[in-house]
Design a protein around this motif. Structure first.
Motif, mmCIF file in Angstrom:
data_model
loop_
_atom_site.group_PDB
_atom_site.id
_atom_site.type_symbol
_atom_site.label_atom_id
_atom_site.label_comp_id
_atom_site.label_asym_id
_atom_site.label_seq_id
_atom_site.Cartn_x
_atom_site.Cartn_y
_atom_site.Cartn_z
ATOM 1 N N PHE A 95 0.838 -1.205 0.000
ATOM 2 C CA PHE A 95 0.000 0.000 0.000
ATOM 3 C C PHE A 95 0.873 1.255 0.000
ATOM 4 N N PHE A 96 1.891 1.282 0.864
ATOM 5 C CA PHE A 96 2.761 2.449 0.923
ATOM 6 C C PHE A 96 3.619 2.574 -0.325
ATOM 7 N N LEU A 97 4.078 1.467 -0.869
ATOM 8 C CA LEU A 97 4.862 1.514 -2.096
ATOM 9 C C LEU A 97 4.042 2.045 -3.263
ATOM 10 N N THR A 98 2.804 1.590 -3.382
ATOM 11 C CA THR A 98 1.982 2.076 -4.479
ATOM 12 C C THR A 98 1.677 3.548 -4.303
ATOM 13 N N GLY A 99 1.613 4.002 -3.080
ATOM 14 C CA GLY A 99 1.384 5.419 -2.833
ATOM 15 C C GLY A 99 2.584 6.274 -3.195
ATOM 16 N N CYS A 100 3.772 5.687 -3.207
ATOM 17 C CA CYS A 100 4.982 6.428 -3.522
ATOM 18 C C CYS A 100 5.414 6.239 -4.972
ATOM 19 N N SER A 101 4.775 5.377 -5.706
ATOM 20 C CA SER A 101 5.174 5.122 -7.080
ATOM 21 C C SER A 101 4.619 6.184 -8.007
ATOM 22 N N PRO A 102 5.219 6.310 -9.198
ATOM 23 C CA PRO A 102 4.759 7.326 -10.125
ATOM 24 C C PRO A 102 3.472 6.959 -10.854
ATOM 25 N N SER A 103 2.927 5.774 -10.618
ATOM 26 C CA SER A 103 1.706 5.369 -11.307
ATOM 27 C C SER A 103 0.526 6.207 -10.823
ATOM 28 N N VAL A 104 -0.499 6.259 -11.654
ATOM 29 C CA VAL A 104 -1.668 7.058 -11.338
ATOM 30 C C VAL A 104 -2.831 6.122 -11.042
ATOM 31 N N GLY A 105 -3.608 6.430 -10.001
ATOM 32 C CA GLY A 105 -4.792 5.650 -9.688
ATOM 33 C C GLY A 105 -4.619 4.799 -8.450
ATOM 34 N N ASN A 106 -5.752 4.313 -7.971
ATOM 35 C CA ASN A 106 -5.773 3.465 -6.781
ATOM 36 C C ASN A 106 -5.340 2.055 -7.135
ATOM 37 N N PRO A 107 -4.848 1.290 -6.147
ATOM 38 C CA PRO A 107 -4.503 -0.106 -6.407
ATOM 39 C C PRO A 107 -5.735 -0.877 -6.869
ATOM 40 N N THR A 108 -5.547 -1.745 -7.822
ATOM 41 C CA THR A 108 -6.632 -2.586 -8.319
ATOM 42 C C THR A 108 -6.529 -3.962 -7.690
ATOM 43 N N ALA A 109 -7.594 -4.732 -7.818
ATOM 44 C CA ALA A 109 -7.558 -6.116 -7.342
ATOM 45 C C ALA A 109 -6.427 -6.864 -8.029
ATOM 46 N N SER A 110 -6.233 -6.596 -9.312
ATOM 47 C CA SER A 110 -5.158 -7.232 -10.068
ATOM 48 C C SER A 110 -3.795 -6.925 -9.446
ATOM 49 N N ASP A 111 -3.569 -5.664 -9.065
ATOM 50 C CA ASP A 111 -2.311 -5.276 -8.414
ATOM 51 C C ASP A 111 -2.091 -6.064 -7.129
ATOM 52 N N ILE A 112 -3.134 -6.139 -6.313
ATOM 53 C CA ILE A 112 -3.024 -6.795 -5.009
ATOM 54 C C ILE A 112 -2.812 -8.296 -5.175
ATOM 55 N N ILE A 113 -3.595 -8.925 -6.031
ATOM 56 C CA ILE A 113 -3.489 -10.379 -6.231
ATOM 57 C C ILE A 113 -2.137 -10.749 -6.831
ATOM 58 N N LYS A 114 -1.616 -9.900 -7.701
ATOM 59 C CA LYS A 114 -0.308 -10.159 -8.294
ATOM 60 C C LYS A 114 0.767 -10.202 -7.212
ATOM 61 N N GLU A 115 0.651 -9.331 -6.218
ATOM 62 C CA GLU A 115 1.620 -9.267 -5.121
ATOM 63 C C GLU A 115 1.391 -10.342 -4.059
ATOM 64 N N ASN A 116 0.115 -10.718 -3.855
ATOM 65 C CA ASN A 116 -0.194 -11.680 -2.796
ATOM 66 C C ASN A 116 -1.465 -12.451 -3.157
ATOM 67 N N GLU A 117 -1.313 -13.661 -3.624
ATOM 68 C CA GLU A 117 -2.453 -14.478 -4.038
ATOM 69 C C GLU A 117 -3.403 -14.804 -2.885
ATOM 70 N N ASP A 118 -2.940 -14.702 -1.639
ATOM 71 C CA ASP A 118 -3.753 -15.029 -0.464
ATOM 72 C C ASP A 118 -4.422 -13.807 0.157
ATOM 73 N N ALA A 119 -4.344 -12.666 -0.482
ATOM 74 C CA ALA A 119 -4.922 -11.438 0.078
ATOM 75 C C ALA A 119 -6.426 -11.600 0.297
ATOM 76 N N ASP A 120 -6.902 -11.079 1.418
ATOM 77 C CA ASP A 120 -8.335 -11.100 1.750
ATOM 78 C C ASP A 120 -8.905 -9.739 1.380
ATOM 79 N N ILE A 121 -9.401 -9.636 0.144
ATOM 80 C CA ILE A 121 -9.906 -8.373 -0.381
ATOM 81 C C ILE A 121 -11.269 -8.560 -1.031
ATOM 82 N N PHE A 122 -11.969 -7.449 -1.213
ATOM 83 C CA PHE A 122 -13.152 -7.435 -2.076
ATOM 84 C C PHE A 122 -13.231 -6.088 -2.759
#
Length: 122
Positions: A12-39
Motif C-alpha cells: 500500500f505504501f509503495l503504491t502510494g509512492c510510485s509514479p503510477s496514477v490511480g488506486n490499487p486494483t484487485a489485479s495489483d493486489i493479487i499479483k503481489e499476494n495471491e492469499d490477500a483477503d480483499i473485495f
C-alpha cells in the motif's frame, strides 16, 4: 496472517509512492499476494481485511446500513468487479461502518463483524 497483512500494508505504501496514477486494483493486489483477503466495491475500490491493523481496530466500528453483498468469490484478477471477493463467500453482507466513512466497510461472517479498509493511492 500477520506477515500477509504487513506485506499488504508495505505494498500500500509503495503504491502510494510510485509514479503510477490511480488506486490499487484487485489485479495489483493479487499479483503481489495471491492469499490477500480483499473485495471490490464502490466503483472499483478495493477493500482489505483490517483485522490485524491496530489503528483500525482501535476505532471500534460497528455495522450500519446494509449496502449489498458479495456476488462472486474468485482469485482470478480478470474476473474481479464490484461484489467480487477473494475469500468471502457469496452472499456475505456488506455494511457501512457506523462512522459513515466510505473508507471503512464492515462484513458480517459467522456472526462476527470484520472491518475492511479501502486501499487508496497516496
Amino acid at each position: 496472517m500477520r506477515t500477509i497483512t504487513i506485506s499488504l500494508i508495505f505494498l500500500f505504501f509503495l503504491t502510494g509512492c510510485s509514479p503510477s496514477v490511480g488506486n490499487p486494483t484487485a489485479s495489483d493486489i493479487i499479483k503481489e499476494n495471491e492469499d490477500a483477503d480483499i473485495f471490490q466495491w464502490n466503483d472499483g475500490l478495493v477493500y482489505l481485511n483490517a483485522s490485524n491493523i491496530e489503528r483500525i481496530q482501535a476505532l471500534e466500528l460497528t455495522k450500519g446500513e446494509e449496502l449489498g453483498e458479495i456476488t462472486r468469490q474468485t482469485s482470478n484478477k480478470w474476473l474481479f468487479k464490484d461484489g467480487a471477493a477473494t475469500q468471502l463467500p457469496v452472499g456475505t453482507k456488506i455494511y457501512k461502518a457506523n462512522d459513515d466513512n466510505t473508507y471503512n466497510l464492515i462484513i458480517e461472517l459467522d456472526e462476527e463483524e470484520i472491518v475492511y479498509v479501502v486501499l487508496l493511492e497516496g
